[in-house]
Write a protein that holds these residues in place. Structure first.
Motif, PDB file in Angstrom:
ATOM      1  N   ILE A  51      20.022   1.007  10.746  1.00 28.25           N
ATOM      2  CA  ILE A  51      19.267  -0.251  10.849  1.00 28.25           C
ATOM      3  C   ILE A  51      17.806   0.038  11.193  1.00 28.25           C
ATOM      4  N   GLN A  52      17.593   0.982  12.090  1.00 31.08           N
ATOM      5  CA  GLN A  52      16.233   1.333  12.471  1.00 31.08           C
ATOM      6  C   GLN A  52      15.440   1.884  11.272  1.00 31.08           C
ATOM      7  N   LYS A  53      16.084   2.735  10.496  1.00 29.32           N
ATOM      8  CA  LYS A  53      15.420   3.301   9.322  1.00 29.32           C
ATOM      9  C   LYS A  53      15.142   2.221   8.283  1.00 29.32           C
ATOM     10  N   SER A  54      16.102   1.298   8.108  1.00 36.01           N
ATOM     11  CA  SER A  54      15.904   0.207   7.151  1.00 36.01           C
ATOM     12  C   SER A  54      14.726  -0.671   7.563  1.00 36.01           C
ATOM     13  N   ARG A  55      14.605  -0.962   8.838  1.00 35.08           N
ATOM     14  CA  ARG A  55      13.489  -1.773   9.314  1.00 35.08           C
ATOM     15  C   ARG A  55      12.155  -1.048   9.107  1.00 35.08           C
ATOM     16  N   MET A  56      12.153   0.262   9.347  1.00 36.94           N
ATOM     17  CA  MET A  56      10.925   1.031   9.158  1.00 36.94           C
ATOM     18  C   MET A  56      10.491   1.023   7.686  1.00 36.94           C
ATOM     19  N   GLU A  57      11.468   1.221   6.786  1.00 38.83           N
ATOM     20  CA  GLU A  57      11.149   1.197   5.360  1.00 38.83           C
ATOM     21  C   GLU A  57      10.686  -0.188   4.926  1.00 38.83           C
ATOM     22  N   THR A  58      11.275  -1.226   5.528  1.00 38.53           N
ATOM     23  CA  THR A  58      10.855  -2.592   5.193  1.00 38.53           C
ATOM     24  C   THR A  58       9.414  -2.833   5.622  1.00 38.53           C
ATOM     25  N   ARG A  59       9.047  -2.350   6.802  1.00 39.43           N
ATOM     26  CA  ARG A  59       7.669  -2.508   7.268  1.00 39.43           C
ATOM     27  C   ARG A  59       6.686  -1.766   6.346  1.00 39.43           C
ATOM     28  N   GLN A  60       7.064  -0.569   5.935  1.00 36.58           N
ATOM     29  CA  GLN A  60       6.194   0.187   5.032  1.00 36.58           C
ATOM     30  C   GLN A  60       6.073  -0.504   3.674  1.00 36.58           C
ATOM     31  N   LEU A  61       7.194  -1.091   3.206  1.00 42.05           N
ATOM     32  CA  LEU A  61       7.144  -1.838   1.942  1.00 42.05           C
ATOM     33  C   LEU A  61       6.213  -3.036   2.066  1.00 42.05           C
ATOM     34  N   ASP A  62       6.303  -3.725   3.194  1.00 42.49           N
ATOM     35  CA  ASP A  62       5.423  -4.875   3.409  1.00 42.49           C
ATOM     36  C   ASP A  62       3.953  -4.432   3.434  1.00 42.49           C
ATOM     37  N   THR A  63       3.694  -3.278   4.016  1.00 43.67           N
ATOM     38  CA  THR A  63       2.321  -2.768   4.072  1.00 43.67           C
ATOM     39  C   THR A  63       1.792  -2.452   2.675  1.00 43.67           C
ATOM     40  N   VAL A  64       2.633  -1.792   1.872  1.00 47.24           N
ATOM     41  CA  VAL A  64       2.228  -1.469   0.500  1.00 47.24           C
ATOM     42  C   VAL A  64       1.993  -2.743  -0.301  1.00 47.24           C
ATOM     43  N   THR A  65       2.878  -3.716  -0.143  1.00 48.21           N
ATOM     44  CA  THR A  65       2.739  -4.981  -0.865  1.00 48.21           C
ATOM     45  C   THR A  65       1.440  -5.693  -0.471  1.00 48.21           C
ATOM     46  N   ALA A  66       1.128  -5.663   0.822  1.00 49.32           N
ATOM     47  CA  ALA A  66      -0.113  -6.304   1.282  1.00 49.32           C
ATOM     48  C   ALA A  66      -1.337  -5.583   0.713  1.00 49.32           C
ATOM     49  N   ARG A  67      -1.294  -4.257   0.616  1.00 52.29           N
ATOM     50  CA  ARG A  67      -2.415  -3.498   0.042  1.00 52.29           C
ATOM     51  C   ARG A  67      -2.593  -3.827  -1.435  1.00 52.29           C
ATOM     52  N   ILE A  68      -1.461  -3.997  -2.137  1.00 56.14           N
ATOM     53  CA  ILE A  68      -1.543  -4.350  -3.556  1.00 56.14           C
ATOM     54  C   ILE A  68      -2.214  -5.710  -3.727  1.00 56.14           C
ATOM     55  N   VAL A  69      -1.787  -6.678  -2.932  1.00 56.37           N
ATOM     56  CA  VAL A  69      -2.372  -8.020  -3.013  1.00 56.37           C
ATOM     57  C   VAL A  69      -3.868  -7.962  -2.746  1.00 56.37           C
ATOM     58  N   ASP A  70      -4.247  -7.187  -1.737  1.00 58.51           N
ATOM     59  CA  ASP A  70      -5.660  -7.081  -1.376  1.00 58.51           C
ATOM     60  C   ASP A  70      -6.469  -6.441  -2.506  1.00 58.51           C
ATOM     61  N   LEU A  71      -5.951  -5.346  -3.094  1.00 60.88           N
ATOM     62  CA  LEU A  71      -6.678  -4.655  -4.163  1.00 60.88           C
ATOM     63  C   LEU A  71      -6.768  -5.494  -5.428  1.00 60.88           C
ATOM     64  N   VAL A  72      -5.723  -6.254  -5.716  1.00 59.47           N
ATOM     65  CA  VAL A  72      -5.758  -7.123  -6.891  1.00 59.47           C
ATOM     66  C   VAL A  72      -6.882  -8.135  -6.759  1.00 59.47           C
ATOM     67  N   GLU A  73      -7.039  -8.733  -5.604  1.00 57.26           N
ATOM     68  CA  GLU A  73      -8.101  -9.708  -5.392  1.00 57.26           C
ATOM     69  C   GLU A  73      -9.478  -9.050  -5.545  1.00 57.26           C
ATOM     70  N   ARG A  74      -9.599  -7.844  -4.993  1.00 53.87           N
ATOM     71  CA  ARG A  74     -10.885  -7.142  -5.067  1.00 53.87           C
ATOM     72  C   ARG A  74     -11.199  -6.725  -6.505  1.00 53.87           C
ATOM     73  N   ALA A  75     -10.168  -6.277  -7.230  1.00 55.89           N
ATOM     74  CA  ALA A  75     -10.387  -5.862  -8.623  1.00 55.89           C
ATOM     75  C   ALA A  75     -10.819  -7.044  -9.474  1.00 55.89           C
ATOM     76  N   ARG A  76     -10.214  -8.209  -9.243  1.00 53.41           N
ATOM     77  CA  ARG A  76     -10.610  -9.407  -9.981  1.00 53.41           C
ATOM     78  C   ARG A  76     -12.065  -9.770  -9.672  1.00 53.41           C
ATOM     79  N   ALA A  77     -12.412  -9.610  -8.413  1.00 51.99           N
ATOM     80  CA  ALA A  77     -13.808  -9.907  -8.044  1.00 51.99           C
ATOM     81  C   ALA A  77     -14.764  -8.925  -8.714  1.00 51.99           C
ATOM     82  N   ALA A  78     -14.373  -7.656  -8.800  1.00 52.02           N
ATOM     83  CA  ALA A  78     -15.223  -6.648  -9.468  1.00 52.02           C
ATOM     84  C   ALA A  78     -15.353  -6.935 -10.949  1.00 52.02           C
TER      85      ALA A  78
END
Length: 225
Positions: A51-78
């Motif tokens: 369970i601990q490992k699953s939660r850690m992987e979920t947090r990392q997935l959320d971080t990657v997803t948030a970075r993707i959303v952020d970069l997509v917005e920036r790329a559109r602006a560029a």
């Protein structure tokens, strides 16, 4: 012939093993309970780690997803500002992050599936352990009752003692009363000698008294005074 002898030996060994198992059944049950408790503890620890490992992987997935959303917005602006160079760099980073996102999502899904399976296994083990403990308590009580019954049967015990006491009571209660018997014999002798007839006549005032009475005693005492 050798096959027959081998079969007999195997049969003897099996019966001996059965007798040994019956003799130490309670001890074996206790050992199984302790072993099951240890297995359940290990399974719980493994579940907690998963369970601990699953939660850690979920947090990392959320971080990657948030970075993707952020970069997509920036790329559109560029792109809106016609900065193809920056948009190209962002697109490359987004592609790598999306690949990482897909990999981490598969890992999270796999971990969640394993958590679910292990959790079900732990719950099943827990219920079976409870049943096993209750069965051990019942087996111990049964063994004690069997031991008490065996002692009674072996030594005669309470059953013989109670039977002997009951027999003595019946003997005492059925014994003849010597006092009552002497009175009956006296009545019989009196009847045979017709002594009772003379007593009855004397009591009625016919003839001399045949026995002393309280009135006679009082009259005699008064005369002496």
């Amino acid at each position: 012939m050798f096959a027959t002898i081998k079969t007999l030996i195997l049969g003897i060994d099996a019966r001996a093993e059965d007798r040994l198992t019956d003799t130490y059944a309670i001890e074996l049950i206790d050992q199984k309970v302790r072993s099951s408790e240890l297995d359940l503890t290990h399974a719980k620890q493994a579940l907690a780690g998963l369970i601990q490992k699953s939660r850690m992987e979920t947090r990392q997935l959320d971080t990657v997803t948030a970075r993707i959303v952020d970069l997509v917005e920036r790329a559109r602006a560029a792109l809106a500002e016609d900065r193809q160079d920056l948009a190209q760099t962002a697109a490359t980073a987004i592609a790598e992050l999306e690949n990482e996102q897909a990999m981490r999502r598969r890992t999270v899904d796999m971990l969640e599936q394993r958590v679910l399976q292990l959790r079900q296994s732990v719950e099943t083990r827990h219920r079976r352990l409870i049943d096993l403990k209750q069965g051990a308590i019942a087996a111990q009580a049964t063994r004690k009752a069997q031991g008490a019954h065996t002692d009674i049967m072996r030594n005669g015990g309470a059953a013989d003692t109670l039977g002997e006491a009951e027999a003595l009571i019946r003997r005492v209660m059925s014994a003849e009363d010597p006092f009552e018997q002497s009175e009956i014999l006296k009545d019989i002798e009196t009847g045979l000698s017709h002594g009772a007839v003379a007593d009855d006549l004397a009591d009625a005032g016919f003839g001399a008294p045949t026995r002393s009475t309280a009135a006679d005693v009082l009259a005699r005492l008064a005369t002496k005074d």
